[in-house]
Write a protein that holds these residues in place. Structure first.
Motif, PDB file in Angstrom:
ATOM      1  N   ARG A 170       0.851  -1.193   0.000  1.00 32.69           N
ATOM      2  CA  ARG A 170       0.000   0.000   0.000  1.00 32.69           C
ATOM      3  C   ARG A 170       0.885   1.240   0.000  1.00 32.69           C
ATOM      4  N   GLY A 171       0.556   2.213  -0.833  1.00 35.79           N
ATOM      5  CA  GLY A 171       1.306   3.461  -0.868  1.00 35.79           C
ATOM      6  C   GLY A 171       1.253   4.169   0.470  1.00 35.79           C
ATOM      7  N   LEU A 172       2.285   4.950   0.763  1.00 40.69           N
ATOM      8  CA  LEU A 172       2.377   5.638   2.055  1.00 40.69           C
ATOM      9  C   LEU A 172       1.146   6.499   2.345  1.00 40.69           C
ATOM     10  N   ALA A 173       0.600   7.080   1.290  1.00 43.09           N
ATOM     11  CA  ALA A 173      -0.554   7.954   1.475  1.00 43.09           C
ATOM     12  C   ALA A 173      -1.707   7.532   0.572  1.00 43.09           C
ATOM     13  N   ALA A 174      -1.791   6.244   0.322  1.00 45.50           N
ATOM     14  CA  ALA A 174      -2.838   5.755  -0.585  1.00 45.50           C
ATOM     15  C   ALA A 174      -4.083   5.359   0.199  1.00 45.50           C
ATOM     16  N   THR A 175      -5.241   5.753  -0.340  1.00 45.59           N
ATOM     17  CA  THR A 175      -6.490   5.254   0.237  1.00 45.59           C
ATOM     18  C   THR A 175      -6.666   3.803  -0.227  1.00 45.59           C
ATOM     19  N   ILE A 176      -7.617   3.127   0.394  1.00 46.44           N
ATOM     20  CA  ILE A 176      -7.896   1.743  -0.030  1.00 46.44           C
ATOM     21  C   ILE A 176      -8.332   1.750  -1.496  1.00 46.44           C
ATOM     22  N   ALA A 177      -9.094   2.768  -1.889  1.00 46.71           N
ATOM     23  CA  ALA A 177      -9.546   2.842  -3.288  1.00 46.71           C
ATOM     24  C   ALA A 177      -8.363   3.017  -4.243  1.00 46.71           C
ATOM     25  N   ASP A 178      -7.399   3.873  -3.869  1.00 45.88           N
ATOM     26  CA  ASP A 178      -6.201   4.056  -4.724  1.00 45.88           C
ATOM     27  C   ASP A 178      -5.462   2.725  -4.895  1.00 45.88           C
ATOM     28  N   TRP A 179      -5.352   2.044  -3.776  1.00 43.44           N
ATOM     29  CA  TRP A 179      -4.592   0.789  -3.725  1.00 43.44           C
ATOM     30  C   TRP A 179      -5.275  -0.278  -4.600  1.00 43.44           C
ATOM     31  N   LEU A 180      -6.598  -0.379  -4.438  1.00 40.96           N
ATOM     32  CA  LEU A 180      -7.333  -1.365  -5.234  1.00 40.96           C
ATOM     33  C   LEU A 180      -7.284  -1.027  -6.715  1.00 40.96           C
ATOM     34  N   ARG A 181      -7.217   0.277  -7.001  1.00 46.46           N
ATOM     35  CA  ARG A 181      -7.136   0.710  -8.400  1.00 46.46           C
ATOM     36  C   ARG A 181      -5.829   0.182  -9.023  1.00 46.46           C
ATOM     37  N   SER A 182      -4.745   0.228  -8.259  1.00 45.20           N
ATOM     38  CA  SER A 182      -3.480  -0.313  -8.768  1.00 45.20           C
ATOM     39  C   SER A 182      -3.570  -1.822  -8.962  1.00 45.20           C
ATOM     40  N   ALA A 183      -4.255  -2.485  -8.035  1.00 45.29           N
ATOM     41  CA  ALA A 183      -4.437  -3.943  -8.181  1.00 45.29           C
ATOM     42  C   ALA A 183      -5.261  -4.238  -9.435  1.00 45.29           C
ATOM     43  N   GLN A 184      -6.275  -3.416  -9.650  1.00 38.13           N
ATOM     44  CA  GLN A 184      -7.122  -3.578 -10.836  1.00 38.13           C
ATOM     45  C   GLN A 184      -6.291  -3.474 -12.114  1.00 38.13           C
ATOM     46  N   VAL A 185      -5.364  -2.498 -12.122  1.00 38.56           N
ATOM     47  CA  VAL A 185      -4.499  -2.288 -13.285  1.00 38.56           C
ATOM     48  C   VAL A 185      -3.685  -3.566 -13.571  1.00 38.56           C
ATOM     49  N   VAL A 186      -3.157  -4.169 -12.523  1.00 37.41           N
ATOM     50  CA  VAL A 186      -2.370  -5.399 -12.697  1.00 37.41           C
ATOM     51  C   VAL A 186      -3.253  -6.500 -13.294  1.00 37.41           C
ATOM     52  N   LEU A 187      -4.456  -6.631 -12.761  1.00 35.92           N
ATOM     53  CA  LEU A 187      -5.382  -7.641 -13.292  1.00 35.92           C
ATOM     54  C   LEU A 187      -5.676  -7.352 -14.766  1.00 35.92           C
ATOM     55  N   GLU A 188      -5.852  -6.065 -15.085  1.00 34.40           N
ATOM     56  CA  GLU A 188      -6.136  -5.700 -16.481  1.00 34.40           C
ATOM     57  C   GLU A 188      -4.959  -6.022 -17.400  1.00 34.40           C
ATOM     58  N   PHE A 189      -3.754  -5.999 -16.857  1.00 33.92           N
ATOM     59  CA  PHE A 189      -2.585  -6.371 -17.659  1.00 33.92           C
ATOM     60  C   PHE A 189      -2.421  -7.890 -17.727  1.00 33.92           C
ATOM     61  N   GLY A 190      -3.409  -8.610 -17.235  1.00 33.58           N
ATOM     62  CA  GLY A 190      -3.438 -10.062 -17.445  1.00 33.58           C
ATOM     63  C   GLY A 190      -2.799 -10.892 -16.350  1.00 33.58           C
ATOM     64  N   ASN A 191      -2.508 -10.260 -15.208  1.00 31.99           N
ATOM     65  CA  ASN A 191      -1.916 -11.037 -14.123  1.00 31.99           C
ATOM     66  C   ASN A 191      -2.880 -11.094 -12.931  1.00 31.99           C
ATOM     67  N   PRO A 192      -3.455 -12.267 -12.673  1.00 30.25           N
ATOM     68  CA  PRO A 192      -4.456 -12.353 -11.593  1.00 30.25           C
ATOM     69  C   PRO A 192      -3.833 -12.514 -10.205  1.00 30.25           C
ATOM     70  N   ASN A 193      -2.513 -12.736 -10.154  1.00 27.60           N
ATOM     71  CA  ASN A 193      -1.884 -13.112  -8.883  1.00 27.60           C
ATOM     72  C   ASN A 193      -1.334 -11.920  -8.115  1.00 27.60           C
ATOM     73  N   VAL A 194      -2.243 -11.191  -7.502  1.00 27.26           N
ATOM     74  CA  VAL A 194      -1.867 -10.005  -6.727  1.00 27.26           C
ATOM     75  C   VAL A 194      -2.118 -10.284  -5.248  1.00 27.26           C
ATOM     76  N   ILE A 195      -1.102  -9.979  -4.436  1.00 26.98           N
ATOM     77  CA  ILE A 195      -1.232 -10.095  -2.979  1.00 26.98           C
ATOM     78  C   ILE A 195      -1.151  -8.668  -2.449  1.00 26.98           C
ATOM     79  N   LEU A 196      -2.163  -8.240  -1.703  1.00 29.32           N
ATOM     80  CA  LEU A 196      -2.155  -6.886  -1.149  1.00 29.32           C
ATOM     81  C   LEU A 196      -1.394  -6.900   0.170  1.00 29.32           C
ATOM     82  N   CYS A 197      -0.587  -5.869   0.421  1.00 34.41           N
ATOM     83  CA  CYS A 197       0.182  -5.826   1.673  1.00 34.41           C
ATOM     84  C   CYS A 197      -0.015  -4.500   2.398  1.00 34.41           C
ATOM     85  N   GLU A 198      -0.678  -4.575   3.553  1.00 33.98           N
ATOM     86  CA  GLU A 198      -0.880  -3.390   4.405  1.00 33.98           C
ATOM     87  C   GLU A 198       0.397  -3.178   5.218  1.00 33.98           C
TER      88      GLU A 198
END
Ligand code: PEP
Ligand code: MN
Length: 320
Positions: A170-198
């Protein structure tokens, strides 16, 4: 049986919710693919012979930075003995100062892969630049995207396309929505294997290095199918708080954690204050056992309890 009955009242009402809260569907509307849906309840990320998000609480541990071969090998063996399944260690380090140690680069990656050969531990290590992705992906089992790069779309694209699982901090100043948006981008680039880290966020509080956002873990476990892990080391900034935050993360439902461990924290080249020594790590891993058991019951209590009951009924039936 009686204990199970008592514990089943700990079942978090919304954990494993059947339906994502309407309001959240709207709030996180621009990252639809990361949300729990009828067709996707939980992503399980395969890493060597392990699964992250598969029910087991997975521990990743190791030094902040890869420094020397003896430092890394000693740490790898010790964390494996204590129950870690994945070795962490930075070969490319994001530092506040350009004059601070920047990591060993390729040499560090080679040490990590030797540690994997010797111990069987999987490797997670940070990649900071899209140009380094092919090299890091050759040595690592999981690519770590650091907090400072959470919104670096070209890095996310290159890392996603490598096909390796990503640990998205998670970015130092990222909201949960910002963070999920980055995860979404990874999924859109064809990689489903994202692990979120708080790993804690910047707030007005300065007594801790960051503020550990435990609600983010609880919330994410309700709305997202992606595995969520905690980094109590970077959240706390001081080792004294790390074991307690790790226990809290487990009980909050995290799928695992990533922790900094060093043979001699006082001499660490980076993040020594927040690194546990070997004895401290052993002690923490033992102390966590009841919390990990509690997590199981909190997440699956009713189901597990009824399975236990069924077992007991069957046993009672067989005995008659
Ligand atoms: C790290 O894992 O050592 C690190 C630099 O983490 P973060 O990106 O969360 O600060
Ligand atoms: Mn660190």
């Amino acid at each position: 049986m009686r204990t199970q009955d008592n514990f089943s009242s700990l079942n978090y009402p919304q954990n494993g919710a059947r339906k994502v809260r309407e309001e959240w569907l709207k709030r996180f509307a621009n990252s639809p693919d990361v949300l729990i849906s009828a067709s996707r309840r939980q992503t399980v990320v395969p890493v060597l012979d392990l699964e992250i998000g598969g029910g087991e609480f997975v521990t990743m541990a190791g030094p902040c930075s890869v420094e020397t071969e003896p430092q890394l090998m000693a740490t790898a063996h010790r964390v494996r003995q204590a129950g870690a399944r994945i070795l962490r260690g930075g070969a490319f380090k994001p530092r506040s100062s350009p004059y601070a140690f920047q990591g060993l680069g390729l040499e560090g990656l080679k040490m990590l892969s030797r540690a994997r050969r010797e111990t069987g531990l999987a490797i997670v290590t940070e990649v900071m630049s899209e140009d380094d992705v092919p090299m890091v992906a050759e040595y690592a089992d999981i690519l770590q995207i650091g907090s400072r790069n959470m919104e670096n779309i070209s890095l996310l694209e290159a890392a996603a396309r490598s096909g390796r699982p990503l640990l998205l901090k998670r970015g130092l100043a990222a909201t949960i929505a910002d963070w999920l948006r980055s995860a979404q981008v990874v999924l859109e680039f064809g990689n489903p294997n994202v692990i979120l880290c708080e790993r804690g966020i910047r707030t007005f509080e300065t007594a801790t290095r960051n503020t550990f956002d435990v609600s983010a873990i609880v919330l994410l476990k309700q709305i997202s199918h992606l595995p969520v892990i905690a980094d109590p080391s970077h959240a706390a900034g001081v080792r004294d708080l790390v074991p307690a935050l790790a226990c809290v993360a487990a009980v909050a439902g995290a799928d695992g954690m990533i922790v900094e461990v060093h043979p001699d924290p006082a001499k660490a080249w980076s993040d020594g204050d927040q690194s546990l020594d070997f004895a401290g790590f052993d002690e923490m891993m033992t102390a966590m056992n009841p919390y990990i058991a509690l997590r199981e019951i909190a997440l699956h209590g009713k189901r597990r309890a009824s399975l236990h009951e069924a077992d007991e009924l069957q046993l009672a039936g067989a005995a008659q």
